[in-house]
Scaffold this motif. Structure first.
Motif, PDB file in Angstrom:
ATOM      1  N   LEU A   1      -0.206 -13.329  28.311  1.00 47.38           N
ATOM      2  CA  LEU A   1      -0.813 -13.228  29.632  1.00 47.38           C
ATOM      3  C   LEU A   1      -1.949 -14.226  29.796  1.00 47.38           C
ATOM      4  N   ALA A   2      -2.750 -14.403  28.758  1.00 51.82           N
ATOM      5  CA  ALA A   2      -3.865 -15.343  28.855  1.00 51.82           C
ATOM      6  C   ALA A   2      -3.380 -16.761  29.133  1.00 51.82           C
ATOM      7  N   ALA A   3      -2.281 -17.164  28.464  1.00 51.10           N
ATOM      8  CA  ALA A   3      -1.743 -18.505  28.691  1.00 51.10           C
ATOM      9  C   ALA A   3      -1.187 -18.646  30.098  1.00 51.10           C
ATOM     10  N   ALA A   4      -0.568 -17.572  30.618  1.00 54.24           N
ATOM     11  CA  ALA A   4       0.002 -17.625  31.959  1.00 54.24           C
ATOM     12  C   ALA A   4      -1.077 -17.713  33.036  1.00 54.24           C
ATOM     13  N   VAL A   5      -2.216 -17.091  32.781  1.00 60.12           N
ATOM     14  CA  VAL A   5      -3.299 -17.047  33.764  1.00 60.12           C
ATOM     15  C   VAL A   5      -4.271 -18.215  33.598  1.00 60.12           C
ATOM     16  N   GLN A   6      -4.215 -18.908  32.454  1.00 61.99           N
ATOM     17  CA  GLN A   6      -5.168 -19.992  32.183  1.00 61.99           C
ATOM     18  C   GLN A   6      -5.238 -21.038  33.294  1.00 61.99           C
TER      19      GLN A   6
ATOM     20  N   SER B   1      10.409 -11.615  29.309  1.00 62.83           N
ATOM     21  CA  SER B   1      10.922 -12.981  29.432  1.00 62.83           C
ATOM     22  C   SER B   1      12.087 -13.216  28.469  1.00 62.83           C
ATOM     23  N   PRO B   2      13.123 -13.935  28.908  1.00 67.10           N
ATOM     24  CA  PRO B   2      14.229 -14.251  27.995  1.00 67.10           C
ATOM     25  C   PRO B   2      13.819 -15.146  26.839  1.00 67.10           C
ATOM     26  N   LEU B   3      12.636 -15.740  26.912  1.00 67.09           N
ATOM     27  CA  LEU B   3      12.122 -16.560  25.826  1.00 67.09           C
ATOM     28  C   LEU B   3      11.228 -15.758  24.881  1.00 67.09           C
TER      29      LEU B   3
ATOM     30  N   ALA C   1      -8.304 -21.352  45.060  1.00 67.04           N
ATOM     31  CA  ALA C   1      -7.908 -22.303  44.021  1.00 67.04           C
ATOM     32  C   ALA C   1      -7.126 -21.602  42.915  1.00 67.04           C
ATOM     33  N   ALA C   2      -7.577 -20.406  42.527  1.00 67.22           N
ATOM     34  CA  ALA C   2      -6.874 -19.649  41.496  1.00 67.22           C
ATOM     35  C   ALA C   2      -5.506 -19.189  41.989  1.00 67.22           C
ATOM     36  N   ALA C   3      -5.431 -18.756  43.250  1.00 68.30           N
ATOM     37  CA  ALA C   3      -4.171 -18.243  43.801  1.00 68.30           C
ATOM     38  C   ALA C   3      -3.076 -19.294  43.782  1.00 68.30           C
ATOM     39  N   ALA C   4      -3.453 -20.547  43.986  1.00 71.40           N
ATOM     40  CA  ALA C   4      -2.462 -21.623  44.011  1.00 71.40           C
ATOM     41  C   ALA C   4      -1.813 -21.842  42.652  1.00 71.40           C
ATOM     42  N   GLU C   5      -2.461 -21.389  41.569  1.00 72.82           N
ATOM     43  CA  GLU C   5      -1.952 -21.613  40.220  1.00 72.82           C
ATOM     44  C   GLU C   5      -1.428 -20.349  39.557  1.00 72.82           C
ATOM     45  N   LEU C   6      -1.533 -19.216  40.221  1.00 69.05           N
ATOM     46  CA  LEU C   6      -1.149 -17.952  39.604  1.00 69.05           C
ATOM     47  C   LEU C   6       0.335 -17.683  39.829  1.00 69.05           C
ATOM     48  N   PRO C   7       1.086 -17.324  38.782  1.00 67.89           N
ATOM     49  CA  PRO C   7       2.514 -17.027  38.961  1.00 67.89           C
ATOM     50  C   PRO C   7       2.735 -15.910  39.968  1.00 67.89           C
ATOM     51  N   SER C   8       3.622 -16.156  40.938  1.00 68.51           N
ATOM     52  CA  SER C   8       3.897 -15.163  41.961  1.00 68.51           C
ATOM     53  C   SER C   8       5.192 -15.520  42.673  1.00 68.51           C
ATOM     54  N   VAL C   9       5.958 -14.510  43.064  1.00 71.32           N
ATOM     55  CA  VAL C   9       7.186 -14.760  43.808  1.00 71.32           C
ATOM     56  C   VAL C   9       6.873 -15.236  45.214  1.00 71.32           C
ATOM     57  N   THR C  10       5.885 -14.616  45.853  1.00 73.00           N
ATOM     58  CA  THR C  10       5.489 -14.984  47.205  1.00 73.00           C
ATOM     59  C   THR C  10       4.133 -15.668  47.174  1.00 73.00           C
TER      60      THR C  10
ATOM     61  N   GLY D   1       6.428 -21.051  37.397  1.00 73.03           N
ATOM     62  CA  GLY D   1       5.315 -21.984  37.338  1.00 73.03           C
ATOM     63  C   GLY D   1       4.470 -21.884  36.083  1.00 73.03           C
ATOM     64  N   VAL D   2       4.892 -21.047  35.128  1.00 68.95           N
ATOM     65  CA  VAL D   2       4.103 -20.853  33.908  1.00 68.95           C
ATOM     66  C   VAL D   2       4.340 -22.019  32.942  1.00 68.95           C
ATOM     67  N   ASP D   3       3.251 -22.608  32.468  1.00 69.86           N
ATOM     68  CA  ASP D   3       3.356 -23.707  31.503  1.00 69.86           C
ATOM     69  C   ASP D   3       3.807 -23.167  30.149  1.00 69.86           C
TER      70      ASP D   3
END
Length: 257
Positions: free
Chosen positions: A80-85, A73-75, A16-25, A184-186
């Motif tokens: 990291l906490a927000a990306a992994v939340q 990031s260009p922004l 479940a976590a893997a489906a939401e974690l930012p990743s290229v592959t 995929g990062v919010d």
């Protein structure tokens, strides 16, 4: 250390976590392993969230590629906490609880303290090009889970060569990484009409119907902010009875740095 709980739930939580974690592959789960104080040695960052509804807390560890992508990031540097939340939220939901706001782990220092913070726990590696991440779930959380257990077939035995023991040197596998990891990062997007400064006295005197004068002339474009950083300007429009923003200008990143 006692044997791993024979439920398959830890792998389901990691999936479940893997489906939401930012990743290229796409990330797949490796076999669950007993947790140890060396598990964080192979990773560059991580985040932890306490759970409501079930005991314990869940940890997601990530590799240097994601940490570097967030920093560059260009922004601007992203949290990291927000990306992994979202990954922590998905893991908590699979356990039947809710994740509180995540906090960043200061590795490697916090890694050695994980057994004390989590108690006995299970580690499930997440495999992309190499071991890109890992999910740590306390045994108490697995035992206290409020959802029915779903049997998950074992992907590979513990002695499978492509999953080294945690604490060993991470695999040296070249990979193409970059901004794609962050797709995929919010992001928190805000439209700002203008600003003003007020004294506490004036704030306390506000009543319904009061009018605040902003530092922007009527008809001026509104600012589009992403995580507090100005990225564009535009004009406010109405879309299906809701406000919207028609972008008229993209702001040069160098000008806002």
């Amino acid at each position: 250390m006692s044997a791993l709980p024979d439920t398959g739930l830890a792998v389901a939580v990691a999936e479940a976590a893997a489906a939401e974690l930012p990743s290229v592959t796409p990330l797949t789960t490796g076999p669950e392993q007993p947790g140890s104080s060396h598990v964080a040695d192979a990773f560059a960052g991580g985040a932890v969230a306490a759970l409501d509804g079930v005991p314990g807390q869940v940890v997601v560890l990530v590799g240097p590629e994601l940490v570097a992508a967030l920093a560059a990031s260009p922004l601007g540097e992203l949290d990291l906490a927000a990306a992994v939340q979202p990954a922590l939220d998905a893991a908590a939901e699979r356990l039947g609880g809710r994740a509180r706001p995540a906090t960043v782990l200061d590795l490697p220092g916090d890694g050695a303290a994980l057994p004390t913070a989590l108690g006995e726990f299970v580690t499930v590696p997440l495999i992309g090009v190499g071991i890109d991440a890992a999910v740590l779930v306390p045994t108490a959380s697995l035992e206290g889970a409020r959802q029915p257990v779903v049997e998950v077939p074992e992907i590979a035995p513990l002695d499978q060569p492509f999953v080294p023991a945690f604490g060993a040197a991470p695999p040296s596998i070249p990979a193409v990484r970059g901004l794609e990891m962050l797709h995929g990062v919010d992001m928190e997007v805000t439209v700002e009409l203008g600003r003003t400064r007020m004294t506490v006295r004036d704030l306390l005197a506000l009543t319904p119907g009061a009018v605040l004068e902003l530092d922007r002339a009527a008809g001026s474009p509104a600012d589009l902010l992403v995580n507090g950083r100005l990225v564009a300007r535009g004009e406010v429009v109405v879309v299906d009875e809701d406000f919207g923003l028609r972008v008229t200008e993209i702001v040069d990143a160098a000008a806002t740095a």
